[in-house]
Scaffold this motif. Sequence first.
Motif, mmCIF file in Angstrom:
data_model
loop_
_atom_site.group_PDB
_atom_site.id
_atom_site.type_symbol
_atom_site.label_atom_id
_atom_site.label_comp_id
_atom_site.label_asym_id
_atom_site.label_seq_id
_atom_site.Cartn_x
_atom_site.Cartn_y
_atom_site.Cartn_z
ATOM 1 N N UNK A 184 -5.449 -13.690 6.909
ATOM 2 C CA UNK A 184 -5.259 -13.698 5.185
ATOM 3 C C UNK A 184 -6.446 -14.531 4.681
ATOM 4 N N UNK A 185 -6.655 -15.732 5.184
ATOM 5 C CA UNK A 185 -7.851 -16.442 4.717
ATOM 6 C C UNK A 185 -8.991 -15.788 4.659
ATOM 7 N N UNK A 186 -9.487 -15.112 5.869
ATOM 8 C CA UNK A 186 -10.659 -14.498 6.157
ATOM 9 C C UNK A 186 -10.775 -13.187 5.299
ATOM 10 N N UNK A 187 -9.692 -12.158 4.927
ATOM 11 C CA UNK A 187 -9.288 -11.161 4.121
ATOM 12 C C UNK A 187 -9.939 -11.495 2.569
ATOM 13 N N UNK A 188 -8.919 -12.666 2.210
ATOM 14 C CA UNK A 188 -9.292 -12.982 0.496
ATOM 15 C C UNK A 188 -10.683 -13.364 0.468
ATOM 16 N N UNK A 189 -11.307 -14.384 1.411
ATOM 17 C CA UNK A 189 -12.512 -15.055 1.365
ATOM 18 C C UNK A 189 -13.551 -13.795 1.408
ATOM 19 N N UNK A 190 -13.372 -12.901 2.140
ATOM 20 C CA UNK A 190 -14.365 -11.887 2.242
ATOM 21 C C UNK A 190 -14.279 -11.071 1.145
ATOM 22 N N UNK A 191 -13.034 -10.521 0.625
ATOM 23 C CA UNK A 191 -13.083 -9.638 -0.824
ATOM 24 C C UNK A 191 -13.880 -10.462 -1.760
ATOM 25 N N UNK A 192 -13.267 -11.711 -1.985
ATOM 26 C CA UNK A 192 -13.945 -12.634 -3.070
ATOM 27 C C UNK A 192 -15.291 -12.511 -3.047
ATOM 28 N N UNK A 193 -15.919 -12.702 -1.910
ATOM 29 C CA UNK A 193 -17.581 -12.579 -1.795
ATOM 30 C C UNK A 193 -18.030 -11.357 -2.059
ATOM 31 N N UNK A 194 -17.279 -10.276 -1.715
ATOM 32 C CA UNK A 194 -17.737 -8.631 -1.998
ATOM 33 C C UNK A 194 -17.741 -8.616 -3.510
ATOM 34 N N UNK A 195 -16.852 -9.029 -4.253
ATOM 35 C CA UNK A 195 -16.418 -8.878 -5.521
ATOM 36 C C UNK A 195 -17.710 -9.603 -6.284
ATOM 37 N N UNK A 196 -18.068 -10.776 -5.746
ATOM 38 C CA UNK A 196 -19.043 -11.698 -6.170
ATOM 39 C C UNK A 196 -20.470 -11.156 -6.217
ATOM 40 N N UNK A 197 -20.690 -10.667 -4.970
ATOM 41 C CA UNK A 197 -21.966 -9.844 -4.676
ATOM 42 C C UNK A 197 -22.145 -8.766 -5.680
ATOM 43 N N UNK A 198 -21.046 -7.942 -5.741
ATOM 44 C CA UNK A 198 -21.320 -6.626 -6.580
ATOM 45 C C UNK A 198 -21.313 -6.809 -8.078
ATOM 46 N N UNK A 199 -20.657 -7.898 -8.553
ATOM 47 C CA UNK A 199 -20.735 -8.296 -9.707
ATOM 48 C C UNK A 199 -22.223 -8.812 -10.271
ATOM 49 N N UNK A 200 -22.841 -9.622 -9.132
ATOM 50 C CA UNK A 200 -24.214 -10.225 -9.398
ATOM 51 C C UNK A 200 -25.250 -8.895 -9.546
ATOM 52 N N UNK A 217 -16.289 -2.211 2.324
ATOM 53 C CA UNK A 217 -15.117 -1.510 1.495
ATOM 54 C C UNK A 217 -15.030 -2.298 0.153
ATOM 55 N N UNK A 218 -14.874 -3.566 0.037
ATOM 56 C CA UNK A 218 -14.552 -4.217 -0.983
ATOM 57 C C UNK A 218 -15.610 -4.006 -2.080
ATOM 58 N N UNK A 219 -16.873 -3.956 -1.854
ATOM 59 C CA UNK A 219 -17.941 -3.826 -2.629
ATOM 60 C C UNK A 219 -18.065 -2.567 -3.317
#
Length: 305
Positions: free
Chosen positions: A285-301, A256-258
């Motif tokens: 919250x830790x899992x949520x924010x970590x997952x969203x960060x990873x998704x945005x990093x992957x999509x940006x790459x 969803x974040x991607x």
Amino acid sequence: MKRKHPTSPTTKATMIEHAIKAAQKNFHIFPVHPAGTVRDGRIVDKEPMVAWGEAATTNIDQIIEWWIRQPTANIGISCKKSGLLVVDCDIYKQPWHLKGTSHEWIHNLYGPHVDGEDCLRAISERVGADWAHTRQTYRVQTGRMGVHLYYRWPGEIRASQASPVRGLLDVRTNGGRHGGYVLAAGSATAAGPYQCEADLPIQNCPTWLIELVREKLAPPRITTPLDHTGPGNYLGLIQTVRMAHEGNRNQATFWAARCMCADGASQTVCEQLLTEPARIVGLTDREIFSTIRSAYRAQTQKKEA
């Protein structure tokens, strides 16, 4: 306190003996993959071998059955079922830079090499607590030579699993759907063994520590949850996360974040919209924010490729 792994030989108990000892302390336990286990190219010696949220138990027959089947399995403790708060004081991996954060004052006391126990001691002293008394509880030295401090947690109070000091000070208790878990004394990971440092009675959680880690009121809900900076309508993505089943929650949030990133929504907006449905299905919250960060990093790459 800086620790070292013991160099003198000691009588080594079997893992099943450690498991039974943990159950006798009324710790609800379950088997975790043995030290050094690798799966799909990654080490999984902190990952459960069973559906631990429901399976964790003090039943000796079940425990014996598990460890006869897998004699080298590590031992996980369900903090929620066991009525525990475990404070995980990690050691520094590099000089920590807290400048500009609410914890910057810790550096003023302990210099650049701050560890989790330094942080907890500084916080306790800052609120006027007796640190020596706070430490007089059951303690386990971790494989990375940090320390777990065990406290009795009042079950009627819901705790957060957010890190009081990210990277150095974590807590595991009844936050989230199943709460958190830790490895028990006797376990070992690729980093080293978990050993009882102080076999003391587990003291009740100090009031100041309860206030530090109890679940805070959620931020005010967004009045128009579909307003955002991008052109899309995200109701379907929000529902996908809200309806995700255990085992698919992180993947659904990541996907969803991607999608939101690809649509042009900012990471801040994504966190605002997906945090509540992800909490509902049991992510911290830790899992949520970590997952969203990873998704945005992957999509940006992907965009930049």
